[in-house]
Design an enzyme around this catalytic site. Structure first.
Site, mmCIF file in Angstrom:
data_model
loop_
_atom_site.group_PDB
_atom_site.id
_atom_site.type_symbol
_atom_site.label_atom_id
_atom_site.label_comp_id
_atom_site.label_asym_id
_atom_site.label_seq_id
_atom_site.Cartn_x
_atom_site.Cartn_y
_atom_site.Cartn_z
ATOM 1 N N PHE A 29 -15.088 -7.570 45.396
ATOM 2 C CA PHE A 29 -15.002 -8.317 46.642
ATOM 3 C C PHE A 29 -16.197 -7.924 47.507
ATOM 4 O O PHE A 29 -16.955 -6.997 47.185
ATOM 5 C CB PHE A 29 -13.682 -8.028 47.375
ATOM 6 C CG PHE A 29 -13.459 -6.565 47.672
ATOM 7 C CD1 PHE A 29 -13.901 -6.011 48.860
ATOM 8 C CD2 PHE A 29 -12.803 -5.753 46.762
ATOM 9 C CE1 PHE A 29 -13.705 -4.664 49.140
ATOM 10 C CE2 PHE A 29 -12.589 -4.410 47.029
ATOM 11 C CZ PHE A 29 -13.043 -3.868 48.223
ATOM 12 N N ASP A 50 -13.244 3.552 56.677
ATOM 13 C CA ASP A 50 -14.169 2.489 57.052
ATOM 14 C C ASP A 50 -15.367 2.590 56.121
ATOM 15 O O ASP A 50 -15.817 3.692 55.791
ATOM 16 C CB ASP A 50 -14.608 2.620 58.515
ATOM 17 C CG ASP A 50 -15.242 1.330 59.026
ATOM 18 O OD1 ASP A 50 -14.591 0.273 58.912
ATOM 19 O OD2 ASP A 50 -16.370 1.370 59.525
ATOM 20 N N ASN A 66 -4.293 -3.290 52.390
ATOM 21 C CA ASN A 66 -4.679 -3.500 50.994
ATOM 22 C C ASN A 66 -3.933 -2.518 50.096
ATOM 23 O O ASN A 66 -4.270 -1.331 50.055
ATOM 24 C CB ASN A 66 -6.194 -3.308 50.859
ATOM 25 C CG ASN A 66 -6.696 -3.597 49.454
ATOM 26 O OD1 ASN A 66 -5.925 -3.718 48.511
ATOM 27 N ND2 ASN A 66 -8.000 -3.716 49.310
ATOM 28 N N PRO A 67 -2.937 -2.969 49.340
ATOM 29 C CA PRO A 67 -2.195 -2.055 48.467
ATOM 30 C C PRO A 67 -3.066 -1.451 47.371
ATOM 31 O O PRO A 67 -2.750 -0.381 46.838
ATOM 32 C CB PRO A 67 -1.078 -2.930 47.875
ATOM 33 C CG PRO A 67 -1.553 -4.339 48.045
ATOM 34 C CD PRO A 67 -2.406 -4.352 49.271
ATOM 35 N N GLY A 68 -4.178 -2.121 47.032
ATOM 36 C CA GLY A 68 -5.085 -1.581 46.035
ATOM 37 C C GLY A 68 -5.702 -0.264 46.478
ATOM 38 O O GLY A 68 -5.934 0.640 45.658
ATOM 39 N N LYS A 77 -14.893 0.804 38.421
ATOM 40 C CA LYS A 77 -15.378 0.872 39.794
ATOM 41 C C LYS A 77 -14.762 2.060 40.526
ATOM 42 O O LYS A 77 -15.467 2.799 41.235
ATOM 43 C CB LYS A 77 -15.062 -0.433 40.532
ATOM 44 C CG LYS A 77 -15.516 -0.448 41.983
ATOM 45 C CD LYS A 77 -15.140 -1.747 42.671
ATOM 46 C CE LYS A 77 -15.399 -1.670 44.162
ATOM 47 N NZ LYS A 77 -14.987 -2.900 44.884
ATOM 48 N N HIS A 122 -17.495 4.801 46.234
ATOM 49 C CA HIS A 122 -17.681 5.601 47.432
ATOM 50 C C HIS A 122 -16.347 6.030 48.021
ATOM 51 O O HIS A 122 -16.209 7.154 48.496
ATOM 52 C CB HIS A 122 -18.477 4.807 48.470
ATOM 53 C CG HIS A 122 -18.041 3.370 48.615
ATOM 54 N ND1 HIS A 122 -18.039 2.478 47.568
ATOM 55 C CD2 HIS A 122 -17.596 2.669 49.687
ATOM 56 C CE1 HIS A 122 -17.614 1.294 47.989
ATOM 57 N NE2 HIS A 122 -17.328 1.388 49.260
ATOM 58 N N ARG A 123 -15.347 5.150 47.973
ATOM 59 C CA ARG A 123 -14.028 5.516 48.496
ATOM 60 C C ARG A 123 -13.410 6.618 47.645
ATOM 61 O O ARG A 123 -12.813 7.562 48.166
ATOM 62 C CB ARG A 123 -13.108 4.302 48.533
ATOM 63 C CG ARG A 123 -11.725 4.610 49.106
ATOM 64 C CD ARG A 123 -10.873 3.359 49.256
ATOM 65 N NE ARG A 123 -11.468 2.434 50.217
ATOM 66 C CZ ARG A 123 -12.104 1.316 49.880
ATOM 67 N NH1 ARG A 123 -12.211 0.972 48.597
ATOM 68 N NH2 ARG A 123 -12.608 0.539 50.801
#
Length: 216
Positions: free
Chosen positions: A175, A61, A8-10, A196, A201-202
């Site tokens: 998503f 994860d 995922n490049p995002g 976001k 959390h990321r």
């Protein structure tokens, strides 16, 4: 250069906000283990990716943890989303008195060297029997059940968490479980990407990692 193991490049764009230009995408398909903790899954992926990249890597994860279900689906969130769907997860949660939940991400870092365990934990691959088949586990000795042994690669873990509530689906963005996860009155699916990322959390896990990595 730091390899972010993702398709995922995002995610890589989000990481560069914390790590400047030091991070690059590393597309590597590693076998994902099944475990009850995000850290165990991410640590396994980091070890596999480090061996393939032969350089520093991070693997993340993430999962949705619903309090009324003792943290389920947690590490099994992708499977539950695929098989059950977000609408049914909401319907299961709706009758419960407690709708509280949290999104969590664990970032696992491996560069082949050891780490101090404070303040963030280090996974030293000492879990017992996780990769043994059920039929083999019962007859295995203690020594056979210890993974990795002296050749185990230590992995540093960084967790990010954002609290919220499970609500009826709202919003067209995001998503996964974003439409049913509300934080401060707004679902993740109703937020712009920048909004976001600012609370995600990321992002919180990346901020912890970036602060530590700057001193590495």
């Amino acid at each position: 250069m730091l390899n972010f193991v993702t398709t995922n490049p995002g995610k890589v764009r989000e990481a560069t906000a914390y790590l400047d230009d030091e991070v690059v995408q590393f597309d590597f398909d590693y076998p994902e283990v099944q475990a009850d903790e995000l850290g165990a899954v991410a640590a396994h992926g980091a070890r596999e990716a480090y061996r393939a990249a032969d350089g520093p890597v991070i693997v993340d994860d993430a999962g949705l943890f619903i309090d009324a279900f003792d943290g389920f689906p947690g590490p099994y969130s992708s499977y539950v989303e695929d098989r059950v769907g977000i609408e049914r997860v909401w319907r299961m949660t709706e009758p419960e008195d407690d709708h509280s939940a949290a999104f969590k991400t664990v970032i696992a870092y491996c560069d082949g060297d050891d780490f101090a365990a404070t303040p963030d934990p280090v996974d030293r691959d000492e879990r017992r029997g996780q990769d043994l088949a059920a039929d083999d586990r019962g007859g295995a000795t203690t020594d056979e059940q210890v993974e990795g042994g002296e050749d185990a690669l230590p992995v540093k873990l960084f967790e990010g968490r954002v609290p919220g509530e499970i609500v009826a689906p709202r919003g067209e963005g995001g998503f996964g479980f974003d439409p049913i996860f509300e934080h401060d009155g707004t679902t993740f699916a109703e937020m712009s990407t920048d909004e976001k990322n600012a609370v995600s959390h990321r992002g919180r896990a990346l901020a912890k990692f970036a602060e530590w990595y700057a001193e590495r």
